[in-house]
Design an enzyme around this catalytic site. Structure first.
Site, mmCIF file in Angstrom:
data_model
loop_
_atom_site.group_PDB
_atom_site.id
_atom_site.type_symbol
_atom_site.label_atom_id
_atom_site.label_comp_id
_atom_site.label_asym_id
_atom_site.label_seq_id
_atom_site.Cartn_x
_atom_site.Cartn_y
_atom_site.Cartn_z
ATOM 1 N N SER A 49 0.846 -1.199 0.000
ATOM 2 C CA SER A 49 0.000 0.000 0.000
ATOM 3 C C SER A 49 0.880 1.246 0.000
ATOM 4 O O SER A 49 2.060 1.179 0.364
ATOM 5 C CB SER A 49 -0.876 -0.010 1.262
ATOM 6 O OG SER A 49 -1.427 1.264 1.485
ATOM 7 N N TYR A 70 4.182 -3.981 2.942
ATOM 8 C CA TYR A 70 5.157 -3.270 2.111
ATOM 9 C C TYR A 70 4.556 -1.957 1.610
ATOM 10 O O TYR A 70 3.343 -1.863 1.401
ATOM 11 C CB TYR A 70 5.518 -4.117 0.876
ATOM 12 C CG TYR A 70 6.226 -5.408 1.202
ATOM 13 C CD1 TYR A 70 7.599 -5.539 1.037
ATOM 14 C CD2 TYR A 70 5.511 -6.512 1.677
ATOM 15 C CE1 TYR A 70 8.256 -6.731 1.332
ATOM 16 C CE2 TYR A 70 6.148 -7.710 1.972
ATOM 17 C CZ TYR A 70 7.520 -7.811 1.792
ATOM 18 O OH TYR A 70 8.155 -8.985 2.089
ATOM 19 N N LEU A 91 -5.035 -1.714 -8.339
ATOM 20 C CA LEU A 91 -4.720 -0.283 -8.372
ATOM 21 C C LEU A 91 -5.527 0.394 -9.473
ATOM 22 O O LEU A 91 -6.099 -0.286 -10.340
ATOM 23 C CB LEU A 91 -3.227 -0.110 -8.683
ATOM 24 C CG LEU A 91 -2.255 -0.564 -7.596
ATOM 25 C CD1 LEU A 91 -0.840 -0.684 -8.162
ATOM 26 C CD2 LEU A 91 -2.290 0.420 -6.422
ATOM 27 N N HIS A 96 -1.677 -0.535 -13.598
ATOM 28 C CA HIS A 96 -1.612 -2.000 -13.742
ATOM 29 C C HIS A 96 -0.337 -2.418 -14.478
ATOM 30 O O HIS A 96 0.340 -3.354 -14.080
ATOM 31 C CB HIS A 96 -2.830 -2.520 -14.504
ATOM 32 C CG HIS A 96 -4.126 -2.364 -13.756
ATOM 33 N ND1 HIS A 96 -5.340 -2.774 -14.268
ATOM 34 C CD2 HIS A 96 -4.419 -1.847 -12.529
ATOM 35 C CE1 HIS A 96 -6.310 -2.522 -13.389
ATOM 36 N NE2 HIS A 96 -5.766 -1.939 -12.339
ATOM 37 N N LYS A 114 -9.664 -5.842 -13.685
ATOM 38 C CA LYS A 114 -10.150 -5.306 -14.947
ATOM 39 C C LYS A 114 -10.279 -3.799 -14.812
ATOM 40 O O LYS A 114 -10.469 -3.344 -13.676
ATOM 41 C CB LYS A 114 -11.485 -5.924 -15.365
ATOM 42 C CG LYS A 114 -12.582 -6.015 -14.294
ATOM 43 C CD LYS A 114 -13.008 -4.800 -13.528
ATOM 44 C CE LYS A 114 -13.621 -3.676 -14.301
ATOM 45 N NZ LYS A 114 -13.977 -2.519 -13.378
ATOM 46 N N ARG A 182 -11.503 7.488 -11.104
ATOM 47 C CA ARG A 182 -12.275 6.887 -12.202
ATOM 48 C C ARG A 182 -12.708 7.929 -13.244
ATOM 49 O O ARG A 182 -13.108 7.579 -14.346
ATOM 50 C CB ARG A 182 -13.519 6.202 -11.643
ATOM 51 C CG ARG A 182 -13.226 4.888 -10.953
ATOM 52 C CD ARG A 182 -14.490 4.229 -10.453
ATOM 53 N NE ARG A 182 -14.293 2.816 -10.206
ATOM 54 C CZ ARG A 182 -13.693 2.310 -9.146
ATOM 55 N NH1 ARG A 182 -13.212 3.103 -8.222
ATOM 56 N NH2 ARG A 182 -13.537 1.009 -9.007
ATOM 57 N N ASP A 195 -14.868 0.856 -17.009
ATOM 58 C CA ASP A 195 -15.088 0.523 -15.593
ATOM 59 C C ASP A 195 -16.283 -0.418 -15.420
ATOM 60 O O ASP A 195 -16.150 -1.496 -14.830
ATOM 61 C CB ASP A 195 -15.304 1.805 -14.779
ATOM 62 C CG ASP A 195 -15.328 1.522 -13.292
ATOM 63 O OD1 ASP A 195 -14.620 0.590 -12.840
ATOM 64 O OD2 ASP A 195 -16.055 2.227 -12.562
ATOM 65 N N TYR A 199 -18.275 -4.904 -18.286
ATOM 66 C CA TYR A 199 -18.984 -6.123 -17.861
ATOM 67 C C TYR A 199 -19.980 -6.550 -18.924
ATOM 68 O O TYR A 199 -20.132 -7.746 -19.204
ATOM 69 C CB TYR A 199 -19.711 -5.898 -16.530
ATOM 70 C CG TYR A 199 -18.770 -5.872 -15.347
ATOM 71 C CD1 TYR A 199 -18.412 -7.043 -14.700
ATOM 72 C CD2 TYR A 199 -18.228 -4.678 -14.902
ATOM 73 C CE1 TYR A 199 -17.548 -7.030 -13.630
ATOM 74 C CE2 TYR A 199 -17.360 -4.654 -13.826
ATOM 75 C CZ TYR A 199 -17.011 -5.830 -13.193
ATOM 76 O OH TYR A 199 -16.146 -5.816 -12.139
HETATM 77 P P1 NAD Z 1 -10.088 2.455 -4.883
HETATM 78 O O1 NAD Z 1 -10.072 3.882 -5.288
HETATM 79 O O2 NAD Z 1 -11.028 2.031 -3.803
HETATM 80 O O3 NAD Z 1 -8.633 1.977 -4.462
HETATM 81 C C1 NAD Z 1 -7.500 2.246 -5.258
HETATM 82 C C2 NAD Z 1 -6.248 2.036 -4.434
HETATM 83 O O4 NAD Z 1 -5.148 2.469 -5.226
HETATM 84 C C3 NAD Z 1 -6.215 2.851 -3.136
HETATM 85 O O5 NAD Z 1 -5.655 2.074 -2.108
HETATM 86 C C4 NAD Z 1 -5.301 4.023 -3.478
HETATM 87 O O6 NAD Z 1 -4.610 4.528 -2.379
HETATM 88 C C5 NAD Z 1 -4.331 3.364 -4.462
HETATM 89 N N1 NAD Z 1 -3.639 4.304 -5.363
HETATM 90 C C6 NAD Z 1 -2.354 4.240 -5.677
HETATM 91 N N2 NAD Z 1 -2.009 5.208 -6.510
HETATM 92 C C7 NAD Z 1 -3.111 5.939 -6.727
HETATM 93 C C8 NAD Z 1 -3.393 7.090 -7.497
HETATM 94 N N3 NAD Z 1 -2.443 7.684 -8.253
HETATM 95 N N4 NAD Z 1 -4.650 7.560 -7.484
HETATM 96 C C9 NAD Z 1 -5.621 6.950 -6.775
HETATM 97 N N5 NAD Z 1 -5.414 5.838 -6.012
HETATM 98 C C10 NAD Z 1 -4.166 5.352 -6.000
HETATM 99 O O7 NAD Z 1 -10.336 1.615 -6.207
HETATM 100 P P2 NAD Z 1 -10.908 0.161 -6.331
HETATM 101 O O8 NAD Z 1 -12.387 0.250 -6.466
HETATM 102 O O9 NAD Z 1 -10.344 -0.729 -5.303
HETATM 103 O O10 NAD Z 1 -10.362 -0.238 -7.787
HETATM 104 C C11 NAD Z 1 -9.047 -0.726 -7.990
HETATM 105 C C12 NAD Z 1 -9.033 -1.600 -9.264
HETATM 106 O O11 NAD Z 1 -9.960 -2.654 -9.075
HETATM 107 C C13 NAD Z 1 -9.456 -0.895 -10.539
HETATM 108 O O12 NAD Z 1 -8.716 -1.412 -11.608
HETATM 109 C C14 NAD Z 1 -10.920 -1.262 -10.701
HETATM 110 O O13 NAD Z 1 -11.362 -1.255 -12.033
HETATM 111 C C15 NAD Z 1 -10.931 -2.653 -10.121
HETATM 112 N N6 NAD Z 1 -12.236 -3.022 -9.539
HETATM 113 C C16 NAD Z 1 -12.770 -4.223 -9.868
HETATM 114 C C17 NAD Z 1 -13.974 -4.615 -9.312
HETATM 115 C C18 NAD Z 1 -14.525 -5.968 -9.629
HETATM 116 O O14 NAD Z 1 -15.694 -6.224 -9.329
HETATM 117 N N7 NAD Z 1 -13.726 -6.866 -10.196
HETATM 118 C C19 NAD Z 1 -14.653 -3.776 -8.427
HETATM 119 C C20 NAD Z 1 -14.072 -2.548 -8.090
HETATM 120 C C21 NAD Z 1 -12.852 -2.196 -8.653
#
Ligand code: NAD
Length: 367
Positions: A49, A70, A91, A96, A114, A182, A195, A199
């Site tokens: 993180s 880490y 992330l 990615h 994704k 986003r 985003d 789906y």
């Molecule tokens: P989030 O905003 O909740 O979390 C993002 C994380 O990245 C945070 O911990 C943040 O601190 C970190 N980060 C590092 N560098 C950053 C920056 N420059 N700007 C912003 N945040 C930064 O997002 P999330 O909803 O957890 O989404 C993360 C990934 O997961 C995305 O690729 C999203 O498309 C994917 N996602 C997938 C699903 C699913 O159902 N499979 C659901 C939600 C999100």
């Protein structure tokens, strides 16, 4: 949020595949960490993180040590961790590629959220890096691992609906925060399309096993709304699949939460509503045998993904949704944006065979 109870007896820890989760945002903290606890074949061995305190707090809650947390700067130290066989990248989309490439160079297998990247070129670079390093890459398309989506696919592919003619899917939700990553083009690669609209696209491709041969799209980006300075608010698209099958896909960040999917054949139809949430999926099939809503066992979508990728790592087989599957969605999304920009139909290579970009079939949860 309380952790979900264990539903399967875990294997001895050293038999399971150790994952490092990179990025502790909403998805990691609310879904992935609880899901890993119920996984039979995977466990969280390390957390990465931007905030050391946050990583350590989650590590403690998981019963891990301080040394298992880490920062991003320490990411490459995972190379010294033989117990970390896979890295799960959670992330913002534009990050990615960097973390997947660094993980691959360390010899770690990569599970990536994704969309795989921000466009086809970016996503292909991830595939190339993993191939070069000889590690497995899986795109985390959770809707290709659920019994409901497989039942929809089976109904279509076993001919229960007769020849398929029309497909339709909507995935929309309201995004409120103009500062959200986003809504930043550099971080997200686009708006609702990569985003949530992804789906609709990915699941229609999965259910039919086919690839679109052309697309046409329009998008709306209102002026004066601070949320949509950089990305579209909504997109509507028409996609031409083989044999005259046509699909419509609609997605928005400014429309009430909606996740639906329909397939219309000549002798029957099916609807999933809701089609894409983490649980509570509903499938209704109408055919010559009448209308029914099949029942399904309980499961966690993210546990299914962890288990599938862990099994692939142990057996050396390509996952059902490898990197190539993620690239293909980007190829189509790039074409959708080009069509929306130019007002023209954009032709695509299509595919000569079914499931062209997929690997080893997953095991489904038993009833
Ligand atoms: P989030 O905003 O909740 O979390 C993002 C994380 O990245 C945070 O911990 C943040 O601190 C970190 N980060 C590092 N560098 C950053 C920056 N420059 N700007 C912003 N945040 C930064 O997002 P999330 O909803 O957890 O989404 C993360 C990934 O997961 C995305 O690729 C999203 O498309 C994917 N996602 C997938 C699903 C699913 O159902 N499979 C659901 C939600 C999100």
């Amino acid at each position: 949020m309380p952790l979900k109870p264990d539903i399967t007896p875990p294997e001895a820890q050293d038999m399971r595949v150790g994952f490092a989760l990179v990025g502790i945002g909403k998805l990691t903290s609310q879904e992935l960490i609880p899901a890993a606890r119920t996984s039979e074949h995977a466990y969280v061995a390390a957390l990465v993180s931007g905030e050391a305190d946050k990583a350590q707090g989650f590590a403690r809650a998981l019963g891990l040590g301080e040394g298992d947390a880490y920062t991003y700067e320490q990411f490459d130290e995972l190379a010294n961790r033989d117990d970390v066989q896979a890295v799960y990248i959670v992330l913002p989309n534009s990050l990615h590629r960097e973390y997947a490439t660094r993980a691959a160079r360390m010899g770690k297998h990569v599970l990536c959220e994704k969309p795989l990247g921000v466009n086809a070129e970016d996503a292909q670079a991830i595939v190339d890096a993993c191939r070069e390093a000889g590690v497995l890459l899986m795109t985390a398309y959770r809707c290709q691992y659920t019994p409901e989506h497989w039942a929809a696919r089976d109904a279509v592919q076993d001919g229960m609906l007769g020849p398929v003619r029309l497909l339709h899917s909507i995935h929309a939700q309201v995004e409120d925060d103009p500062e959200a990553w986003r809504l930043k083009r550099d971080l997200a690669g686009g708006g609702p399309l990569p985003d949530v609209g992804i789906y609709s696209l990915n699941t229609l491709r999965f259910i039919t096993g086919q690839e679109p041969e052309w697309v046409f799209a329009t998008q709306h980006q209102p002026t004066g709304d601070p949320r949509f300075r950089e990305v579209e608010a909504s997109m509507s698209a028409l996609l031409g699949f083989p044999d005259g099958v046509s699909a419509t896909i609609q997605t928005s960040y400014a429309a009430h939460k909606t996740t639906t999917l329909s397939v219309m054949g000549e002798k029957g139809s099916l609807t999933m509503d809701p089609a894409f949430p983490y649980d509570g999926l509903k499938l209704r099939i109408s055919s010559e045998d009448g209308t029914h809503e099949p029942a399904f066992p309980e499961y966690d979508q993210f546990t299914l993904e962890f288990d599938h990728f862990a099994r692939c790592i142990r057996s050396g087989r390509a996952p059902w949704t490898p990197g190539e599957e993620g690239v293909q969605d980007h190829v189509i999304m790039d074409a959708l944006y080009e069509s929306a920009r130019t007002g023209q139909v954009v032709r695509l290579p299509g595919s000569a065979k079914a499931d062209a970009f997929r690997g080893t079939k997953p095991d489904l949860p038993e009833k």
